[in-house]
Design an enzyme around this catalytic site. Structure first.
Site, PDB file in Angstrom:
ATOM      1  CG  HIS A  64     -95.372  -3.614  46.621  1.00  0.00           C
ATOM      2  ND1 HIS A  64     -93.877  -2.892  46.809  1.00  0.00           N
ATOM      3  CD2 HIS A  64     -95.367  -1.485  46.287  1.00  0.00           C
ATOM      4  CE1 HIS A  64     -93.198  -1.990  46.660  1.00  0.00           C
ATOM      5  NE2 HIS A  64     -94.131  -1.327  46.161  1.00  0.00           N
ATOM      6  CG  HIS A 235     -90.486  -3.260  44.277  1.00  0.00           C
ATOM      7  ND1 HIS A 235     -89.271  -2.958  43.699  1.00  0.00           N
ATOM      8  CD2 HIS A 235     -91.213  -2.387  44.093  1.00  0.00           C
ATOM      9  CE1 HIS A 235     -88.848  -1.333  44.514  1.00  0.00           C
ATOM     10  NE2 HIS A 235     -90.024  -1.609  44.576  1.00  0.00           N
ATOM     11  CG  ASP A 308     -94.874  -1.639  43.301  1.00  0.00           C
ATOM     12  OD1 ASP A 308     -95.262  -0.857  43.181  1.00  0.00           O
ATOM     13  OD2 ASP A 308     -93.378  -1.541  42.614  1.00  0.00           O
TER      14      ASP A 308
END
Ligand code: DOR
Length: 434
Positions: A64, A235, A308
């Site tokens: 990610h 997430h 992320d």
């Protein structure tokens, strides 16, 4: 065959992979591992890198990462993001498709893949589920999968319409690809800038309730069951989300889940100073959620730690909490923050934390050249980690083009010493080599 100039010996470390830990040197020739064993000799002229006191692990794999290209090159590029990744120990990242234009066509996917060809780590690409990430019409998933795209997501937003998502699962199943959902029911989260709870009430900031995530997790588990499709949850941030994933797994459904280093380490109390650096989507949650996510790592319900990594230019963060863009950098701090949250925080063994950062995400993404195990003949994608090194996060020294890290000025423990990507020493003594 044995060209000393392309030979690297990693000497004196502890090899850590899914088979466990052992003291061993690792000899790399060209792009592959030539030997793993004790007291290996380096051919004359080859490069010897010190791994004393370090773990020698398969390179980390990030499911990610927002590399922002095309369209937001002021925040990050494939080149700067992959350099940040290599410094963080990553030898592969999955580039998120919420670019401008988004990765909803073979043309844009090909562009990002081409940009990744000279990068310091493998750059795999995730495709959008819907055209324009607008949630209405399915993206050409077959065309994208023909280019090797294995994960599809509208990340940044969840697919709101259950009928669209059902069709997406049906196509994905036929293609053998995975749908990765950003779970957020937008009708519940609209206007929210932090977790809805005691802190948001005290601060007078509109909140995003845990249920905005949980309702979509529940829906997508139901759709995965209905269609036989494979679901990956991006997430995850709440205790109940993980409970649902655990139940789905014990039912035998094809679901996987990731958590981020920041959700494992920070709570909504960080927002007390209204600092937009701590604004992220999903938001930082309660201490109970943080402990549940850590516990999910210990029990194995969590399959991967994913960064992320969300670079933003200064103007996107130097504004009010309400106006600021959500997201924080992750690639260069992920390892240390994860070790802090899990080895210190729960007593989890180092090898298991490395697994969450390396071979387990490699499997979710279907990246077969990644994640080890480290043995003769395997691709030489390796990171050398000093788990005890303390270092201060200095934003100006980060390889990322952006500076939005909540760890600025903080001291973390655990640092990447060297990274080898396809046999090339791309990071040596913490510094990127190109
Ligand atoms: O905080 C976030 N930032 N969460 C997301 O899902 C998207 C990301 C971004 O693209 O900035």
């Amino acid at each position: 065959m044995t060209d000393a100039a392309s030979t690297v010996l990693l000497r004196g470390g502890t090899v850590v992979d899914e088979h466990g830990e052992r003291r061993a040197d690792v000899l790399v020739h060209g792009t592959a591992i030539a030997d793993v064993g004790s007291g290996l000799d380096a051919p004359a002229g080859s490069r010897v890198l010190d791994a004393g006191g370090c773990l020698v692990a398969p390179g980390l794999v990030d499911l990610h990462a927002h590399l922002r290209q095309p369209g937001a090159e002021e925040a990050e590029t494939v080149e700067t993001g992959s350099r940040a990744a290599a410094r963080g120990g990553y030898t592969a990242v999955l580039a998120m498709p919420n670019t401008d234009p988004p990765v909803d066509s073979a043309a844009v996917a090909s562009e990002v893949l081409a940009l990744g060809r000279g990068a310091l780590c493998r750059v795999a690409v995730a495709g959008a589920i819907t055209v324009g990430r607008a949630g209405e019409h399915l993206a050409p998933m077959a065309e994208l999968s023909a280019l090797g795209v294995r994960l599809f997501t509208d990340d940044g937003a969840g697919v709101q319409d259950p009928e669209v998502m059902r069709r997406a699962f049906e196509y994905a199943r036929g293609l053998g690809v995975t749908l990765a959902q950003h779970c957020e029911v937008s009708d519940l989260s609209a206007g929210g800038a932090m977790h809805e709870g005691a802190w948001s009430s005290r601060l007078g900031v509109p909140g995003v309730p845990a249920e905005a995530e949980e309702l979509m997790v529940a829906r997508d588990i139901a759709l995965a069951r209905m269609t036989g499709g494979r679901a990956h949850f991006l997430h995850l941030s709440t205790a109940r989300s993980l409970d649902m994933v655990a139940a789905a797994k014990s039912e035998g459904l094809a679901v996987t889940a990731e958590v981020t280093p920041h959700h494992l380490s920070l709570t909504d109390a960080e927002l007390a100073g209204y600092d937009p650096l701590y604004k992220v989507s999903p938001p930082l949650r309660s201490p109970e959620d943080v402990s549940a996510l850590r516990q999910g790592c210990v029990t194995g319900v969590v399959d991967a730690i994913a960064t992320d990594h969300a670079p933003h230019p200064p103007e996107a963060k130097e504004t009010t909490l309400q106006e600021a863009a959500p997201g924080m950098l992750g690639l260069e701090t992920s390892l240390a923050v994860s070790l802090g949250a899990l080895t210190d925080g729960t007593g989890m063994a180092l090898v298991d934390v490395v697994g969450l950062l390396s071979w387990r995400p490699a499997r979710v993404a279907g990246l077969h050249d990644q994640g080890g195990p480290l043995a003769a003949g395997a691709a030489a994608n390796i990171c050398v980690i000093d788990p005890g090194e303390r270092w201060e996060v200095t934003p100006a020294r980060l390889a990322s083009r952006s500076r939005n890290t909540p760890w600025a000025g903080k001291t973390l423990t655990g640092k990447v010493r060297h990274t080898l990507f396809r046999g090339e020493a791309v990071v040596v003594d913490g510094e990127a080599q190109r």
